[in-house]
Design a protein around this motif. Structure first.
Motif, mmCIF file in Angstrom:
data_model
loop_
_atom_site.group_PDB
_atom_site.id
_atom_site.type_symbol
_atom_site.label_atom_id
_atom_site.label_comp_id
_atom_site.label_asym_id
_atom_site.label_seq_id
_atom_site.Cartn_x
_atom_site.Cartn_y
_atom_site.Cartn_z
ATOM 1 N N GLY A 282 13.416 51.166 -47.691
ATOM 2 C CA GLY A 282 12.386 50.145 -47.557
ATOM 3 C C GLY A 282 11.033 50.726 -47.210
ATOM 4 N N ALA A 286 7.581 50.215 -49.289
ATOM 5 C CA ALA A 286 6.393 49.668 -48.642
ATOM 6 C C ALA A 286 5.192 50.569 -48.849
ATOM 7 C CB ALA A 286 6.667 49.471 -47.154
ATOM 8 N N LYS A 289 3.895 50.262 -52.444
ATOM 9 C CA LYS A 289 3.179 49.009 -52.690
ATOM 10 C C LYS A 289 1.790 49.038 -52.061
ATOM 11 C CE LYS A 289 7.120 45.871 -53.193
ATOM 12 N NZ LYS A 289 7.820 44.684 -52.623
ATOM 13 N N GLU A 306 3.994 36.111 -55.666
ATOM 14 C CA GLU A 306 4.309 35.932 -54.252
ATOM 15 C C GLU A 306 4.563 34.466 -53.922
ATOM 16 O OE1 GLU A 306 4.881 38.225 -52.180
ATOM 17 O OE2 GLU A 306 4.094 40.006 -53.138
ATOM 18 N N LYS A 309 7.952 33.246 -55.370
ATOM 19 C CA LYS A 309 9.061 33.811 -54.604
ATOM 20 C C LYS A 309 9.192 33.137 -53.247
ATOM 21 C CE LYS A 309 8.503 37.969 -53.082
ATOM 22 N NZ LYS A 309 8.335 39.444 -53.026
ATOM 23 N N ARG A 329 11.723 35.749 -43.055
ATOM 24 C CA ARG A 329 11.829 36.816 -44.053
ATOM 25 C C ARG A 329 10.703 36.730 -45.076
ATOM 26 N NH1 ARG A 329 17.907 38.119 -45.897
ATOM 27 N NH2 ARG A 329 16.675 39.823 -46.766
ATOM 28 N N ASP A 333 8.017 39.736 -45.570
ATOM 29 C CA ASP A 333 7.892 40.468 -46.833
ATOM 30 C C ASP A 333 6.439 40.555 -47.297
ATOM 31 O OD1 ASP A 333 10.580 40.934 -46.935
ATOM 32 O OD2 ASP A 333 11.029 39.246 -48.264
ATOM 33 N N GLU A 336 5.171 43.636 -45.355
ATOM 34 C CA GLU A 336 6.087 44.775 -45.244
ATOM 35 C C GLU A 336 6.626 44.947 -43.823
ATOM 36 O OE1 GLU A 336 7.147 46.129 -47.837
ATOM 37 O OE2 GLU A 336 5.678 45.269 -49.215
#
Length: 698
Positions: A282, A286, A289, A306, A309, A329, A333, A336
């Motif tokens: 992860g 991160a 991105k 975004e 989602k 969550r 997200d 990050e």
């Protein structure tokens, strides 16, 4: 090699058909556009490579073998160029961002490889099978990266058109990747793999033709999303990593002596294991991105992706607990963050307490509604940066950090969940996996996402409150029915007590009184059961003698000093419960008594109407308006009597409909009321089936 030769011959014929189709059928569309010209070049060079390979394998011309690798390089470069043209923005000549970098690297490597092949044809230098395989391997990886980015950027409609060609080109490049990986690692191409290479190439031409037939209007218009950029860069780094591993494996094998082969396989295994570890990390995702957002895009987020989602995650939950976890969550997200927790207030006066957490230990502290933190989030809607609050508290004025927040390790952001002018809750997020710069874009996105989450959470909480209110409403409604039935019992017992003063020495009255008390006691027990268990007491559905029911009602009316005119044409039985039907008929007779003077008529008629028993209760009383009968009579808690509860008519209608019957009311103010009930008949058979069979002649 005969099988391989026929495979390349088939591929040459397929590409010849595609080239003829582009030249003769689609000449007015595809060749006039950059994408069409690039596709034409790729198809022609694929035809040249397949034809030269087929000639070299089937006829055995050495001169053809010398130019096969050169034609293959030109073919692979043409396909990469065709994919690159698709991602060039309108009005520009060169792609931007990752696509431009991939195109530049491909062009440079292709130029070097072509120079090497020219030197090879001139006899000046030979690159060797491993270097040749490594070159084709690199070009295949770069072409896959360009293809992956192009396909991800397609719209939904264009993706359906491009799917056949995309699948075929992916299969071709993946096959090349496997074949040349073998050459780069082990110094030669597997003969069995090469034998089917031509058949794989033959699938490309018809697939491209199918995509062109689906498309119809020319090349696809693309946009490069952040997700496409992320996956493209990830694939590019993976390909570069594999190329590096191939070079290390070649070096280990070449200089490792007798242990070279074993060391090479061990190195490749460890390298693949490391690649898998990086892919599932992860923190690495991160960091990648953040790097792309800062260096290749004007905005950090792809807002459409975004938002879809985030909304889909919130919409898929059915309970407040699941929704709370998805809120945490979803917000985590966006920045990050590896964990967080949700604080909500169960009521308007209660403090905020932790209700859901993700990768965060439970906290037992509470934040009061009148605290400075809640006030700042409610009035200003600001996202609180805990790290900034600790290092520079002056920026937050009189805002005091709660004790429970100071004790949370790695606390980073406090995001308010505002719905209108009220604060539904707030989310505390952990520090991010990688260094994350907070700016106006991040704060605005968190505020907006917090409002979206607050609306979902408020709706869920309102639904829970509504369900609880409906349970109380059902209990209150049931209690109202019980009170109504209790009123009827009280009326019956009061009438009995009134008559007891003058008939107390009558043995028949005494027996009837005992039966009435026993019946009343049983009714009250049933009502207690109904209240305790929350369900109506079960009643057996049997045949009820309506004549006897009417006679009992007549006796009750006589006990109140009223005469009831009864007209019954024949004995009839109806389906239902004797007790409930008696309550229904008694309700309408009692209503008639209450609506009339002692000198006004009340009557009951009983007769047959088809498969129903027609029971009518009429009076010459004060009557009701048509509007009241239509709009209020059969609604609960509606009554024209000052002492009535408005339950009897509603209960009567519900039970008669439950039996499959009908009820109607005709009333005229000042003239009277007529209640007509149709009850399904209950007709007992004259004998059993065995008796019918025993009957002579049956």
């Amino acid at each position: 090699m005969l099988l391989a030769g026929w495979g390349f011959a088939l591929a040459a014929l397929a590409h010849l058909a595609l080239v003829l189709d582009l030249l003769l059928v689609r000449r007015r569309k595809a060749p006039q556009l950059p994408a069409g010209r690039a596709l034409m070049a790729a198809a022609m060079l694929s035809l040249l490579w397949c034809a030269m390979t087929a000639v070299a394998l089937l006829i055995g011309l050495p001169s053809a073998l010398a130019g096969v690798d050169l034609a293959n390089l030109l073919r692979l470069g043409a396909w990469t160029a065709a994919l690159t043209v698709l991602v060039v923005p309108p009005g520009r000549r060169w792609p931007q961002g990752n696509s431009g970098a991939v195109a530049a690297i491909s062009a440079l490597l292709l130029a070097l490889a072509l120079a090497g092949q020219v030197l090879r044809l001139a006899g000046s230098w030979s690159p060797g099978p491993q270097l040749t395989g490594l070159t084709f391997l690199t070009l295949s990886v770069l072409a896959l990266v360009q293809l992956e980015q192009a396909v991800r950027a397609l719209s939904e409609d264009a993706r359906w058109s491009a799917k056949p060609a995309g699948v075929a080109v992916v299969a071709m490049l993946c096959f090349d990747l496997y074949m040349y990986s073998n050459s780069a690692f082990f110094g030669g191409i597997d003969g069995d793999v090469f034998a089917v290479r031509g058949f794989v190439e033959a699938l490309v031409a018809p697939s491209v033709w199918i995509s062109l037939s689906r498309q119809g209007d020319g090349p696809f218009r693309l946009r490069v999303s952040q997700r496409a950029a992320f996956h493209s860069v990830a694939l590019l780094l993976s390909g570069g990593y594999m190329l590096f591993v191939a070079g290390v494996g070649y070096y280990v094998r070449f200089f490792g002596g007798e242990w070279g082969a074993a060391l090479q396989k061990g190195t490749i295994f460890l390298a693949l294991l490391g690649l898998v570890a990086l892919a599932v990390s992860g923190s690495m995702r991160a960091r990648l991105k953040v790097f792309l957002g800062k260096n290749f895009f004007r905005y950090r987020y792809d807002y459409r992706d975004e938002w879809l989602k985030f909304t889909n995650a919130l919409s898929s939950q059915a309970t407040p607990q699941e929704l709370g976890l998805q809120i945490v969550r979803g917000l985590a997200d966006l920045v990050e963050s590896p964990g967080g927790a949700l604080w909500v207030s169960p009521s308007v006066d209660a403090p905020f307490r932790q209700s859901a957490q993700w990768n965060m230990p439970p906290a037992h502290g509470a934040e009061p509604r009148d605290g400075t933190l809640v006030a700042a989030m409610k009035e200003q809607g600001r996202v609180v940066n805990v790290d900034e609050w600790r290092t520079d508290p002056a920026r937050y004025g009189d805002l005091a950090m709660p004790d429970w927040l100071a004790q949370v390790p790695r606390a980073w952001l406090v995001v308010p969940l505002r719905s209108g002018d009220s604060l539904t809750g707030f989310v505390l997020l952990h520090s991010p996996r990688a260094e994350f710069e907070l700016n106006w874009e991040v704060y605005d996105l968190l505020k907006t996402a917090g409002r979206q989450a607050a609306s979902f959470l408020a709706q869920m909480m309102a639904t829970e409150a509504l369900l609880e209110a409906r349970k109380f409403d059902a209990f209150n409604r049931m209690s109202a029915f019980v009170v109504h039935d209790l009123k009827n019992i009280v009326t019956q017992l009061s009438l009995m007590l009134k008559n007891a003063k003058r008939l107390q020495s009558n043995p028949e009255f005494q027996q009837d009184m005992l039966m009435t008390v026993e019946n009343s006691l049983e009714k009250m027990r049933q009502m207690m059961t109904q209240l305790r268990e929350g369900v109506a007491a079960t009643d057996g559905t049997v045949g009820v003698d309506l004549q006897q029911l009417v006679r009992r009602a007549e006796e009750l009316a006589n006990g109140q000093g009223r005469q009831l005119g009864v007209r019954a044409s024949e004995p009839l039985s109806a389906r239902g419960s004797a007790e409930r039907l008696e309550r229904v008929v008694g309700h309408w007779i009692q209503n008639a008594i209450d609506a009339t003077q002692p000198n006004q008529d009340i009557w009951v008629e009983l007769g047959r109407l088809g498969g129903y028993a027609a029971l009518k209760v009429g009076d010459r009383g004060k009557g009701m308006t048509a509007e009241f009968v239509r709009d209020q009579l059969f609604r609960p808690f509606q009554s024209t009597k000052s002492t009535g509860m408005g339950i009897g008519a509603y209960e009567s209608q519900q039970y008669i409909h439950e039996l499959g019957g009908k009820i109607s009311v005709d009333s005229v103010p000042g003239e009277g009321t007529l209640v007509s009930m149709l009850l399904p008949l209950f007709e007992k058979p004259s004998g059993s089936d065995l008796e019918i069979l025993r009957t002579p002649g049956a």
